[in-house]
Write a protein that holds these residues in place. Structure first.
Motif, PDB file in Angstrom:
ATOM      1  N   LEU A 122      -3.824   4.081  12.068  1.00 43.20           N
ATOM      2  CA  LEU A 122      -3.680   2.634  11.840  1.00 43.20           C
ATOM      3  C   LEU A 122      -3.048   2.409  10.468  1.00 43.20           C
ATOM      4  O   LEU A 122      -3.593   2.832   9.439  1.00 43.20           O
ATOM      5  N   SER A 123      -1.910   1.725  10.457  1.00 47.43           N
ATOM      6  CA  SER A 123      -1.228   1.473   9.179  1.00 47.43           C
ATOM      7  C   SER A 123      -1.995   0.432   8.374  1.00 47.43           C
ATOM      8  O   SER A 123      -2.762  -0.360   8.927  1.00 47.43           O
ATOM      9  N   LEU A 124      -1.765   0.420   7.067  1.00 52.51           N
ATOM     10  CA  LEU A 124      -2.421  -0.593   6.223  1.00 52.51           C
ATOM     11  C   LEU A 124      -1.923  -1.991   6.590  1.00 52.51           C
ATOM     12  O   LEU A 124      -2.670  -2.965   6.494  1.00 52.51           O
ATOM     13  N   LYS A 125      -0.669  -2.071   7.036  1.00 47.35           N
ATOM     14  CA  LYS A 125      -0.138  -3.374   7.450  1.00 47.35           C
ATOM     15  C   LYS A 125      -0.912  -3.893   8.670  1.00 47.35           C
ATOM     16  O   LYS A 125      -1.385  -5.029   8.682  1.00 47.35           O
ATOM     17  N   HIS A 126      -1.068  -3.039   9.665  1.00 47.44           N
ATOM     18  CA  HIS A 126      -1.850  -3.447  10.839  1.00 47.44           C
ATOM     19  C   HIS A 126      -3.325  -3.619  10.476  1.00 47.44           C
ATOM     20  O   HIS A 126      -4.032  -4.417  11.103  1.00 47.44           O
ATOM     21  N   GLY A 127      -3.764  -2.922   9.449  1.00 46.35           N
ATOM     22  CA  GLY A 127      -5.158  -3.070   8.988  1.00 46.35           C
ATOM     23  C   GLY A 127      -5.475  -4.500   8.584  1.00 46.35           C
ATOM     24  O   GLY A 127      -6.590  -4.993   8.772  1.00 46.35           O
ATOM     25  N   ALA A 128      -4.449  -5.203   8.045  1.00 45.56           N
ATOM     26  CA  ALA A 128      -4.660  -6.594   7.628  1.00 45.56           C
ATOM     27  C   ALA A 128      -4.867  -7.521   8.827  1.00 45.56           C
ATOM     28  O   ALA A 128      -5.252  -8.677   8.667  1.00 45.56           O
ATOM     29  N   LEU A 129      -4.627  -7.005  10.042  1.00 45.60           N
ATOM     30  CA  LEU A 129      -4.843  -7.824  11.245  1.00 45.60           C
ATOM     31  C   LEU A 129      -6.206  -7.557  11.880  1.00 45.60           C
ATOM     32  O   LEU A 129      -6.572  -8.189  12.883  1.00 45.60           O
ATOM     33  N   ILE A 130      -6.960  -6.634  11.295  1.00 45.72           N
ATOM     34  CA  ILE A 130      -8.261  -6.283  11.872  1.00 45.72           C
ATOM     35  C   ILE A 130      -9.237  -7.468  11.808  1.00 45.72           C
ATOM     36  O   ILE A 130      -9.981  -7.720  12.763  1.00 45.72           O
ATOM     37  N   GLU A 131      -9.232  -8.194  10.699  1.00 41.97           N
ATOM     38  CA  GLU A 131     -10.179  -9.311  10.586  1.00 41.97           C
ATOM     39  C   GLU A 131      -9.955 -10.346  11.692  1.00 41.97           C
ATOM     40  O   GLU A 131     -10.879 -10.648  12.456  1.00 41.97           O
ATOM     41  N   GLN A 166      -9.032 -19.977  -8.453  1.00 40.32           N
ATOM     42  CA  GLN A 166      -9.717 -18.888  -7.752  1.00 40.32           C
ATOM     43  C   GLN A 166      -8.740 -18.115  -6.876  1.00 40.32           C
ATOM     44  O   GLN A 166      -7.877 -18.714  -6.238  1.00 40.32           O
ATOM     45  N   VAL A 167      -8.917 -16.806  -6.840  1.00 44.57           N
ATOM     46  CA  VAL A 167      -8.160 -15.979  -5.891  1.00 44.57           C
ATOM     47  C   VAL A 167      -8.821 -16.149  -4.526  1.00 44.57           C
ATOM     48  O   VAL A 167     -10.048 -16.013  -4.412  1.00 44.57           O
ATOM     49  N   ILE A 168      -8.026 -16.491  -3.500  1.00 41.94           N
ATOM     50  CA  ILE A 168      -8.571 -16.603  -2.141  1.00 41.94           C
ATOM     51  C   ILE A 168      -7.990 -15.470  -1.284  1.00 41.94           C
ATOM     52  O   ILE A 168      -7.369 -14.550  -1.803  1.00 41.94           O
ATOM     53  N   GLY A 169      -8.198 -15.548   0.044  1.00 43.13           N
ATOM     54  CA  GLY A 169      -7.688 -14.511   0.963  1.00 43.13           C
ATOM     55  C   GLY A 169      -8.792 -13.560   1.394  1.00 43.13           C
ATOM     56  O   GLY A 169      -9.630 -13.161   0.581  1.00 43.13           O
ATOM     57  N   HIS A 170      -8.802 -13.216   2.692  1.00 46.22           N
ATOM     58  CA  HIS A 170      -9.905 -12.368   3.186  1.00 46.22           C
ATOM     59  C   HIS A 170      -9.518 -11.461   4.354  1.00 46.22           C
ATOM     60  O   HIS A 170     -10.343 -10.730   4.868  1.00 46.22           O
ATOM     61  N   GLU A 171      -8.237 -11.491   4.788  1.00 52.27           N
ATOM     62  CA  GLU A 171      -7.820 -10.633   5.916  1.00 52.27           C
ATOM     63  C   GLU A 171      -7.123  -9.404   5.345  1.00 52.27           C
ATOM     64  O   GLU A 171      -5.915  -9.242   5.482  1.00 52.27           O
ATOM     65  N   ALA A 172      -7.894  -8.521   4.742  1.00 58.28           N
ATOM     66  CA  ALA A 172      -7.288  -7.505   3.887  1.00 58.28           C
ATOM     67  C   ALA A 172      -7.460  -6.068   4.359  1.00 58.28           C
ATOM     68  O   ALA A 172      -8.444  -5.713   4.998  1.00 58.28           O
ATOM     69  N   SER A 173      -6.450  -5.261   3.991  1.00 60.64           N
ATOM     70  CA  SER A 173      -6.570  -3.800   4.059  1.00 60.64           C
ATOM     71  C   SER A 173      -6.422  -3.286   2.632  1.00 60.64           C
ATOM     72  O   SER A 173      -5.830  -3.966   1.782  1.00 60.64           O
ATOM     73  N   LEU A 208     -11.330  -1.989  -5.021  1.00 53.67           N
ATOM     74  CA  LEU A 208     -10.268  -1.666  -4.074  1.00 53.67           C
ATOM     75  C   LEU A 208      -8.899  -1.925  -4.685  1.00 53.67           C
ATOM     76  O   LEU A 208      -8.742  -2.842  -5.513  1.00 53.67           O
ATOM     77  N   ASN A 209      -7.915  -1.138  -4.274  1.00 51.92           N
ATOM     78  CA  ASN A 209      -6.516  -1.520  -4.471  1.00 51.92           C
ATOM     79  C   ASN A 209      -6.076  -2.175  -3.160  1.00 51.92           C
ATOM     80  O   ASN A 209      -5.944  -1.496  -2.134  1.00 51.92           O
ATOM     81  N   VAL A 210      -5.908  -3.483  -3.196  1.00 43.85           N
ATOM     82  CA  VAL A 210      -5.578  -4.206  -1.967  1.00 43.85           C
ATOM     83  C   VAL A 210      -4.155  -3.832  -1.536  1.00 43.85           C
ATOM     84  O   VAL A 210      -3.251  -3.749  -2.373  1.00 43.85           O
ATOM     85  N   ALA A 211      -3.978  -3.618  -0.230  1.00 44.17           N
ATOM     86  CA  ALA A 211      -2.643  -3.308   0.306  1.00 44.17           C
ATOM     87  C   ALA A 211      -2.001  -4.591   0.842  1.00 44.17           C
ATOM     88  O   ALA A 211      -1.084  -5.143   0.240  1.00 44.17           O
ATOM     89  N   ASP A 217     -10.073   6.515   0.228  1.00 45.61           N
ATOM     90  CA  ASP A 217     -10.301   6.079   1.616  1.00 45.61           C
ATOM     91  C   ASP A 217      -9.519   4.806   1.905  1.00 45.61           C
ATOM     92  O   ASP A 217      -9.432   3.902   1.065  1.00 45.61           O
ATOM     93  N   ARG A 218      -8.975   4.744   3.112  1.00 45.45           N
ATOM     94  CA  ARG A 218      -8.277   3.531   3.561  1.00 45.45           C
ATOM     95  C   ARG A 218      -9.285   2.676   4.326  1.00 45.45           C
ATOM     96  O   ARG A 218      -9.963   3.156   5.241  1.00 45.45           O
ATOM     97  N   VAL A 219      -9.383   1.415   3.953  1.00 45.81           N
ATOM     98  CA  VAL A 219     -10.448   0.556   4.498  1.00 45.81           C
ATOM     99  C   VAL A 219      -9.944  -0.840   4.846  1.00 45.81           C
ATOM    100  O   VAL A 219      -8.877  -1.266   4.404  1.00 45.81           O
ATOM    101  N   VAL A 220     -10.762  -1.538   5.662  1.00 52.04           N
ATOM    102  CA  VAL A 220     -10.627  -2.989   5.840  1.00 52.04           C
ATOM    103  C   VAL A 220     -11.964  -3.609   5.441  1.00 52.04           C
ATOM    104  O   VAL A 220     -12.983  -2.912   5.384  1.00 52.04           O
TER     105      VAL A 220
END
Lengths: 338, 338
Positions: free
Chosen positions: A135-144, A56-63, A29-32, A80-83
């Motif tokens: 759904l924007s990629l920014k709002h996508g990061a709020l899906i998790e 280690q790279v952390i973080g998990h609320e991603a688009s 993925l290319n993380v947004a 494809d745009r994904v979460v």
């Protein structure tokens, strides 16, 4: 592409993102965007060093956008745009009762393995959910986190017209409140911080400050003596636990959202017997919760922009975590990983 | 006909039973047997004097024969053999959510009003369930506590093949175990008293003494590492509360049967979150639970005689309560009210 490595308590270091070619069943993925979760803050505080293998790279609320797919991947294609639902299921265990999302062999991607605070990220294809153009990629990061809220409300079996009390109006509490409102519930939020209370009122919620008001009397008043059908304990505090059994009517449900670590809390078990109330544990999410969160977020009915406290660059991740520590009432911080 | 009046702490007095002609919707019964409940013992100890209006006849685990019926009564006729569901429903309240058996205006017959330790007893006709010829009046007096057990198992949503741990092997615990066995569950009972353990083993149950054995390790062993799908907390103790969250697998259910009065107990709420377990309060019974209890007891599959510790006459009720105090591991004492 850049990556933020957790190095040790209180310290991130920005370096290069490792470009890992996707193997069978994997997707690069290319993380947004990636939001900062409370557990990321715990990691930053050094309390999860036994589990996180620094650097280690952390973080998990991603688009993200799909960069390339490995052999056998059919659910997504480049562009494809994904979460990402960051759960790595291990072998099924009889202990799990079929609930792999809280199973014995579950590993959490972004904690137990490399996470999303980086430009390039390779994950199993089954973790991906496509998002619509609306759904924007920014709002996508709020899906998790929104999927957490959907799961909590689902566990609580909330029906339209029911009275729901949310104890604790932080990032998860407010998302639960939004989901409850979409379900047609009569939502009341109990919160002690006045700044948060002002924000919650602006969102149109009924609020109670239990330090200044009699919580039980106010719930009774706001529900015409019916009291709550369901309560969400999101505060993680003893006063929250004391309140959760008091605001309910007969056969009321409590959803245990907060992570009550440390010493066991005191619970009024008599009330469970007397009114046949229920306490329902809820953790993470299932596939359907992600789908529901995407649908809700895409509807535009939830003011997601209003809960984004700040967006900042990956290069400034250290500053973001330092600011979070100085601002305990902040809601959601987003890291732009592009 | 005789009646036993609770006079004051530690004292019954035997006098005459008041013959009350049944009014509209009422039925006058000739009581056959009435079992002694834990709450009767509490009353005898004087701890419920605020609720019981001495001198008062108490008792509510009764079987009887219909003596006469009041105007409008159609569900029973003189000569019918019956058991009594001792719940007097008041006006429905929005707080009750339709669950009148634990409703705001519920009154308990035999505590809040005259009970069954007497020869003649007049009650609302809707409290009566007819029993088949295959069920003796003596066993009929066990229907009320058996209905409690049926309700507990129903609240626990127990399915055939599930592993069930009963914490506390007293009168209600053993009845729950019998109902669980009839449902096809794999039953394990945790009990600390060796005399009770010997009896439970004789009934064919798997038992654990948590004082002498590692409860969690033994449950794991007896369930092939699956652990319990459901646990029943019947002990009313802090060690029981500690155990209830430890013996479960993912999404396991705990049924809160015991009455945990006094100080709130410490509960491992983290476990609720982590494994999405449930705590389900259960109190009394609904109509269907009485019907199920009558069916189960009539089947002959439950060795009801074995849990009757002693039968005695109404005249000797004082001696029976004194004996109960000396014999805390006794199971069920029956008073012959004929």
């Amino acid at each position: 592409m850049k990556a933020a490595y957790y190095k040790e308590k209180g310290k991130f270091e920005v370096g290069e993102s490792e470009i890992i070619a996707p193997k069978e069943g994997q997707v690069r993925l290319n993380v947004a965007y990636c939001g900062v979760c409370g557990s990321d803050v715990h990691i930053y505080h050094g309390v999860m060093d036994a589990r996180v293998k620094a650097p280690q790279v952390i973080g998990h609320e991603a688009s993200a956008t799909v960069a390339e797919v490995g052999p056998g991947v059919t659910n997504v294609k480049p562009g494809d745009r994904v979460v990402i639902r960051p759960l790595h299921f291990g072998a099924p265990h009889s202990f799990d009762n079929g609930y792999t999302h809280v199973g014995k062999n579950l590993k959490f991607i972004g904690i137990d393995s490399s996470g999303a605070f980086q430009g390039s990220w390779t994950v199993p294809s089954y973790t991906l959910h496509k998002i619509p153009d609306s759904l924007s990629l920014k709002h996508g990061a709020l899906i998790e986190p929104l999927a957490v809220a959907c799961h909590d409300v689902s566990v609580g079996r909330v029906k339209a017209g029911e009275n729901a009390v949310v104890i604790g109006g932080g990032p998860i509490g407010v998302l639960i409140a939004f989901v409850l409102r979409e379900k047609g519930a009569n939502v009341i939020i109990s919160e002690v911080n006045e700044t948060r209370l002002a924000m919650l009122k602006e969102f149109g919620f009924q609020t109670i400050n239990p330090i200044k008001e009699d919580l039980v009397a106010r719930v009774s008043e706001l529900t015409n003596e019916t009291m709550a059908h369901v309560a969400f304990e999101v505060s993680g505090s003893q006063p929250g636990v004391d309140a959760m059994t008091k605001v309910l009517n007969v056969r009321g449900r409590i959803v245990m959202v907060a992570i009550h670590g440390g010493e066991p809390k005191k619970v009024d078990l008599f009330k469970f017997f007397w009114q046949e109330i229920e306490l329902l544990g809820a953790r993470l999410y299932e596939e359907k919760d992600f789908e529901e969160a995407i649908k809700l977020a895409s509807s535009g009915n939830i003011p997601l922009d209003a809960i984004i406290t700040k967006e900042d660059s990956l290069e400034n991740i250290q500053g973001v975590f330092e600011e979070i520590d100085r601002n305990p009432i902040g809601m959601k911080y987003l890291i732009n990983c592009q």
